[in-house]
Scaffold this motif. Structure first.
Motif, PDB file in Angstrom:
ATOM      1  N   HIS A   1      21.090  17.348   7.987  1.00 45.67           N
ATOM      2  CA  HIS A   1      20.412  19.019   7.714  1.00 45.67           C
ATOM      3  C   HIS A   1      21.771  19.469   7.086  1.00 45.67           C
ATOM      4  O   HIS A   1      21.930  20.059   6.715  1.00 45.67           O
ATOM      5  CB  HIS A   1      20.428  19.323   8.811  1.00 45.67           C
ATOM      6  N   TRP A   2      22.970  19.103   7.607  1.00 44.80           N
ATOM      7  CA  TRP A   2      23.629  19.577   6.810  1.00 44.80           C
ATOM      8  C   TRP A   2      24.098  18.539   5.546  1.00 44.80           C
ATOM      9  O   TRP A   2      24.469  19.939   4.536  1.00 44.80           O
ATOM     10  CB  TRP A   2      25.540  18.615   7.388  1.00 44.80           C
ATOM     11  N   LEU A   3      23.828  17.598   4.479  1.00 46.41           N
ATOM     12  CA  LEU A   3      23.489  16.831   3.065  1.00 46.41           C
ATOM     13  C   LEU A   3      22.848  18.356   2.706  1.00 46.41           C
ATOM     14  O   LEU A   3      22.768  18.898   1.713  1.00 46.41           O
ATOM     15  CB  LEU A   3      22.720  15.793   3.267  1.00 46.41           C
TER      16      LEU A   3
ATOM     17  N   ARG B   1      18.738  14.762  -5.974  1.00 48.74           N
ATOM     18  CA  ARG B   1      19.358  15.906  -6.702  1.00 48.74           C
ATOM     19  C   ARG B   1      18.529  16.881  -5.338  1.00 48.74           C
ATOM     20  O   ARG B   1      17.280  16.905  -5.119  1.00 48.74           O
ATOM     21  CB  ARG B   1      18.975  16.378  -7.691  1.00 48.74           C
ATOM     22  N   ILE B   2      19.310  18.020  -4.881  1.00 47.69           N
ATOM     23  CA  ILE B   2      18.543  18.703  -3.485  1.00 47.69           C
ATOM     24  C   ILE B   2      17.397  20.025  -3.972  1.00 47.69           C
ATOM     25  O   ILE B   2      19.811  20.541  -4.614  1.00 47.69           O
ATOM     26  CB  ILE B   2      18.671  18.573  -2.431  1.00 47.69           C
ATOM     27  N   HIS B   3      16.868  20.613  -3.538  1.00 43.08           N
ATOM     28  CA  HIS B   3      16.304  22.553  -4.494  1.00 43.08           C
ATOM     29  C   HIS B   3      17.230  22.939  -3.223  1.00 43.08           C
ATOM     30  O   HIS B   3      17.843  22.416  -2.064  1.00 43.08           O
ATOM     31  CB  HIS B   3      15.567  22.398  -4.458  1.00 43.08           C
ATOM     32  N   HIS B   4      18.087  24.194  -3.435  1.00 50.73           N
ATOM     33  CA  HIS B   4      18.534  24.976  -2.330  1.00 50.73           C
ATOM     34  C   HIS B   4      18.293  25.871  -1.827  1.00 50.73           C
ATOM     35  O   HIS B   4      18.252  26.591  -1.328  1.00 50.73           O
ATOM     36  CB  HIS B   4      20.295  25.277  -3.288  1.00 50.73           C
ATOM     37  N   ARG B   5      16.764  25.976  -2.327  1.00 53.49           N
ATOM     38  CA  ARG B   5      16.224  26.753  -1.559  1.00 53.49           C
ATOM     39  C   ARG B   5      14.990  26.461   0.134  1.00 53.49           C
ATOM     40  O   ARG B   5      15.282  25.442  -0.218  1.00 53.49           O
ATOM     41  CB  ARG B   5      14.604  27.308  -2.438  1.00 53.49           C
ATOM     42  N   ASP B   6      15.376  27.661   0.874  1.00 53.35           N
ATOM     43  CA  ASP B   6      14.716  26.772   2.232  1.00 53.35           C
ATOM     44  C   ASP B   6      13.227  27.022   1.702  1.00 53.35           C
ATOM     45  O   ASP B   6      12.323  27.931   0.973  1.00 53.35           O
ATOM     46  CB  ASP B   6      14.809  28.852   2.874  1.00 53.35           C
TER      47      ASP B   6
ATOM     48  N   THR C   1      12.895  18.630  -2.282  1.00 51.15           N
ATOM     49  CA  THR C   1      11.948  19.153  -0.975  1.00 51.15           C
ATOM     50  C   THR C   1      11.987  19.228  -0.218  1.00 51.15           C
ATOM     51  O   THR C   1      11.017  19.640   1.117  1.00 51.15           O
ATOM     52  CB  THR C   1      10.783  20.353  -2.123  1.00 51.15           C
ATOM     53  N   VAL C   2      12.635  17.494  -0.002  1.00 51.65           N
ATOM     54  CA  VAL C   2      12.442  17.312   1.222  1.00 51.65           C
ATOM     55  C   VAL C   2      11.360  17.637   1.691  1.00 51.65           C
ATOM     56  O   VAL C   2      11.841  17.015   3.910  1.00 51.65           O
ATOM     57  CB  VAL C   2      13.648  17.646   2.327  1.00 51.65           C
ATOM     58  N   GLY C   3      10.041  16.862   1.027  1.00 52.29           N
ATOM     59  CA  GLY C   3       8.890  16.096   1.927  1.00 52.29           C
ATOM     60  C   GLY C   3       8.461  17.807   1.541  1.00 52.29           C
ATOM     61  O   GLY C   3       6.923  17.054   1.918  1.00 52.29           O
TER      62      GLY C   3
ATOM     63  N   TYR D   1      12.128  20.675  11.526  1.00 48.42           N
ATOM     64  CA  TYR D   1      13.307  20.842  11.761  1.00 48.42           C
ATOM     65  C   TYR D   1      14.264  20.614  12.638  1.00 48.42           C
ATOM     66  O   TYR D   1      14.772  20.687  14.265  1.00 48.42           O
ATOM     67  CB  TYR D   1      13.445  22.654  11.920  1.00 48.42           C
ATOM     68  N   TYR D   2      13.806  18.788  13.471  1.00 52.79           N
ATOM     69  CA  TYR D   2      14.251  18.469  14.132  1.00 52.79           C
ATOM     70  C   TYR D   2      15.707  17.962  14.074  1.00 52.79           C
ATOM     71  O   TYR D   2      15.813  17.294  13.050  1.00 52.79           O
ATOM     72  CB  TYR D   2      13.165  17.052  14.603  1.00 52.79           C
ATOM     73  N   ARG D   3      16.647  18.484  15.191  1.00 50.90           N
ATOM     74  CA  ARG D   3      18.273  18.343  15.114  1.00 50.90           C
ATOM     75  C   ARG D   3      18.603  17.279  16.663  1.00 50.90           C
ATOM     76  O   ARG D   3      19.792  17.730  16.351  1.00 50.90           O
ATOM     77  CB  ARG D   3      19.240  19.878  14.629  1.00 50.90           C
TER      78      ARG D   3
END
Length: 279
Positions: free
Chosen positions: A176-178, A195-200, A105-107, A165-167
């Motif tokens: 962010h694309w990944l 393996r990355i979750h698809h949910r925001d 969940t990227v953190g 959300y830093y871009r």
């Protein structure tokens, strides 16, 4: 997010080596509070005995790796070896990474993975626990210390973002694309073993800069390279300002991003700083 482990558990007992005074590492899967199995390794390092002859369990470092890392990656093992000069070390793979279960969940929910590792370190008898995180792991150690007050004795955050959300840099736009695109998540799964979750995020978790004031009174060290290609220097400066008197900021000349950029001298200084301040 309650997927089981992605591999088989490798378990061993801690057996002292009579010639070297060291013990064999212990490897197991730890359950998180939301049911994910986290691949974890404990390295007790040199066995130190107190005056009564009982093995001492003083300081332990719990290392939180960056995004796409895992417990078996050479750069994670290098960090563990460097810190082992100052105490025992727990390393683990975040959910969705390596052989751990679940999806990244990227953190966000990674705080629960770190909490399981910290609790394991306490169960092993350690009286002082320090968390050391890099990049995504750097944001996780900040949020964990604020959300689980009193569970750690010192916090070191290396190359962490201050806000979500830093871009503003090319590497972050690629990341962010990944994370957000189906094609990117396929690259993560098959190319990066992540393996990355698809949910925001829902809700959006507490940001690192919002978490930092809640870490006190535990001492906090913020480390950042002046050549970090992911997060410019306004990120560590925001974190240091939010920390106030209980935080310390090291801007490292010539350093890039996270574990790969952390020189041996820096790891030595981090180990010494933590040993001196973790109670």
């Amino acid at each position: 997010m309650s997927n089981g482990p992605a591999g088989h558990a490798a378990r061993s007992t801690v057996r002292p080596n009579p010639e070297t005074g060291t013990s064999a590492p212990l490897r197991t899967f730890l359950p998180t509070s939301d049911g994910v199995s986290v691949d974890s390794v404990y390295d007790p390092g040199a066995v130190v005995h107190d005056a009564s002859g009982t093995p001492s369990r003083g300081l332990v470092f719990v290392v939180a790796h960056g995004f796409t890392g895992d417990v078996d990656r050479p750069h994670v093992r290098r960090i563990a070896s460097a810190l082992a000069r100052y105490g025992a070390v727990v390393t683990f793979s975040f959910r969705g990474h390596g052989r751990s279960g679940g999806r990244s969940t990227v953190g966000d929910r990674e705080v629960l993975d770190l909490d399981a590792a910290v609790a394991w370190a306490r169960r092993l008898g350690h009286t002082r626990v320090a968390t050391v995180g890099f990049s995504m792991g750097g944001s996780v150690v900040l949020r964990h210390a604020a959300l689980h007050t009193g569970t750690v004795d010192a916090v070191v955050s290396v190359s962490s973002p201050a806000r979500w959300y830093y871009r503003g840099t090319a590497p972050m736009r690629r990341l962010h694309w990944l994370v957000t695109r189906p094609a990117g998540r396929l690259v993560g799964r098959y190319g990066l073993r992540t393996r990355i979750h698809h949910r925001d995020w829902d809700p959006v978790p507490l940001s690192p800069v919002e978490a930092v004031p809640g870490i006190a009174p535990a001492p906090l060290l913020i480390v950042h390279g002046d050549r970090d290609g992911y997060f410019p220097l306004d990120h560590p400066r925001m974190l240091a300002e939010a920390a106030g008197d209980h935080g310390e900021l090291w801007i490292e000349p010539g350093m890039g991003h996270a574990e790969h950029a952390a020189a041996d001298d820096l790891l030595t200084r981090i180990g010494a700083w933590t040993a001196a301040r973790a109670g």
